[in-house]
Design a protein around this motif. Structure first.
Motif, PDB file in Angstrom:
ATOM      1  N   CYS A  54     -22.243  15.375  23.685  1.00  0.00           N
ATOM      2  CA  CYS A  54     -21.265  15.485  22.602  1.00  0.00           C
ATOM      3  C   CYS A  54     -20.527  14.162  22.465  1.00  0.00           C
ATOM      4  O   CYS A  54     -19.870  13.705  23.406  1.00  0.00           O
ATOM      5  CB  CYS A  54     -20.272  16.611  22.861  1.00  0.00           C
ATOM      6  SG  CYS A  54     -19.057  16.785  21.530  1.00  0.00           S
ATOM      7  N   VAL A  61     -17.540  12.682  21.030  1.00  0.00           N
ATOM      8  CA  VAL A  61     -16.347  13.457  20.691  1.00  0.00           C
ATOM      9  C   VAL A  61     -15.565  12.909  19.507  1.00  0.00           C
ATOM     10  O   VAL A  61     -15.136  13.664  18.635  1.00  0.00           O
ATOM     11  CB  VAL A  61     -15.443  13.592  21.934  1.00  0.00           C
ATOM     12  CG1 VAL A  61     -14.159  14.347  21.610  1.00  0.00           C
ATOM     13  CG2 VAL A  61     -16.195  14.296  23.060  1.00  0.00           C
ATOM     14  N   SER A  86     -10.671  18.492  23.248  1.00  0.00           N
ATOM     15  CA  SER A  86     -11.877  18.711  22.453  1.00  0.00           C
ATOM     16  C   SER A  86     -13.125  18.523  23.298  1.00  0.00           C
ATOM     17  O   SER A  86     -14.112  19.264  23.155  1.00  0.00           O
ATOM     18  CB  SER A  86     -11.887  17.751  21.256  1.00  0.00           C
ATOM     19  OG  SER A  86     -12.914  18.079  20.342  1.00  0.00           O
ATOM     20  N   ALA A 140     -16.040  21.271  24.183  1.00  0.00           N
ATOM     21  CA  ALA A 140     -17.458  20.970  23.955  1.00  0.00           C
ATOM     22  C   ALA A 140     -18.276  21.235  25.204  1.00  0.00           C
ATOM     23  O   ALA A 140     -19.400  21.752  25.137  1.00  0.00           O
ATOM     24  CB  ALA A 140     -17.617  19.519  23.507  1.00  0.00           C
ATOM     25  N   GLY A 174     -21.691  15.552  17.545  1.00  0.00           N
ATOM     26  CA  GLY A 174     -20.253  15.407  17.775  1.00  0.00           C
ATOM     27  C   GLY A 174     -19.577  14.815  16.558  1.00  0.00           C
ATOM     28  O   GLY A 174     -20.234  14.359  15.616  1.00  0.00           O
ATOM     29  N   ASN A 229     -15.459  19.956  17.948  1.00  0.00           N
ATOM     30  CA  ASN A 229     -16.694  19.525  18.596  1.00  0.00           C
ATOM     31  C   ASN A 229     -17.439  20.705  19.203  1.00  0.00           C
ATOM     32  O   ASN A 229     -18.672  20.730  19.216  1.00  0.00           O
ATOM     33  CB  ASN A 229     -16.383  18.479  19.660  1.00  0.00           C
ATOM     34  CG  ASN A 229     -16.224  17.096  19.082  1.00  0.00           C
ATOM     35  OD1 ASN A 229     -17.195  16.474  18.634  1.00  0.00           O
ATOM     36  ND2 ASN A 229     -15.004  16.599  19.074  1.00  0.00           N
TER      37      ASN A 229
END
Length: 290
Positions: free
Chosen positions: A8, A10, A33, A37, A242, A258
């Motif tokens: 991911c 971000v 976040s 994720a 992401g 995300n």
């Protein structure tokens, strides 16, 4: 792929909060976040930091706070921290040899200062020198060599970011010369203007240029993020998604988080017959410390 690693990305440095107010900006927002994720299935977190107004940051304190907040709650997820900021040059209007106001070009040592301090499992290492908007991103071979020396000396594994075929040639040359160590980790970056085009033919071509033992991830940006995610899986790569790469789920629907993107990525992998690797399993696959 027997097991697919989801990375991911971000927040990145180019996506703008004014285009999607859900974009995480502060170290606390980015960390929260990122943790969401990871809970949604991301085994690797690719991390940038920003100033409070959304501008890209290279401040060591921002990196330290973000990592502290993530590690306070999750020690399994793999951290992959950028070294991209600091490579941009804007020729001046009056004299192109003199840097314009958007230049942030710094020494190789400054580019990896936060890597030396934090020692994440992985950090990105861009191999591209290319036009990027109205500026130039500069990563000359001697400059890249110096960055890689510092990265390896600090026990961090570089992930080579490949924006065009010439970048893969540089990867091969430096592996042959012993500057880089194999097996290499690499990402194929598709969809940046004047780099690899975001389509199936280009990803197939780029994958076939990679050294045979490369552990690779493929991804696209913007509206091609999910098509290229599926293509990377089909071609045997790992995947990335992401809010660095896309801030919309569709032409009219903004990404909420995300985690939402990772959940959809995991669903695509499973629909295609794959299995999503946990953070612990990804460490085994990449031969990272447990």
């Amino acid at each position: 792929m027997a097991e697919t690693i989801i990375t991911c990305a971000v927040t990145g440095s180019l996506t703008r909060p004014q285009d999607n107010p859900n974009l995480p900006v502060t170290p606390e927002e980015i960390a929260n976040s990122a943790l969401e994720a990871a809970d949604a299935g991301a085994a690797i977190l690719h991390l940038h930091v920003r100033h409070a107004d959304g501008r890209p940051s290279m401040e060591l304190d921002h990196y330290r706070e973000m990592v502290r907040l993530i590690r306070r709650k999750n020690n399994e997820v793999i951290l992959n921290i950028t070294t991209g900021p600091g490579g941009r040059f804007q020729p001046g209007d009056e004299d192109p040899k003199i840097a314009g106001p958007r230049t942030n070009f710094v020494t190789a040592d400054r580019r990896v200062e936060h890597i030396v301090d934090l020692k994440p499992e992985i950090c990105t290492l861009d191999l591209n020198t290319m036009t990027f908007g109205s500026e130039i991103v500069i990563n000359t071979p001697p400059y890249v060599k110096r960055m890689s020396e510092i990265i390896y000396d600090n026990g961090v594994r570089p992930e080579f970011e490949l924006f065009d075929s010439g970048d893969i040639n540089l990867l091969r040359d430096f592996l042959d010369a012993g500057v880089f160590r194999g097996p290499p980790l690499a990402s194929l970056v598709l969809g940046v203007k004047y780099g690899f085009a975001a389509n199936s033919e280009t990803m197939f071509y780029a994958r076939n240029l990679l050294p045979r033992d490369t552990i690779w991830t493929g991804f696209g940006i913007g509206r091609m993020a999910f098509p290229m995610l599926a293509q990377a899986y089909v071609l045997g790569g790992h995947v990335r998604i992401g809010m660095e790469d896309t801030i919309k789920l569709s032409r009219t629907e903004l990404v909420k988080s995300n985690a939402e993107l990772v959940e959809r990525a995991a669903s695509i992998v499973r629909l295609l017959g794959g299995t999503v690797a946990s953070g612990g399993r990804a460490r085994q696959l990449l031969k990272l410390a447990q």
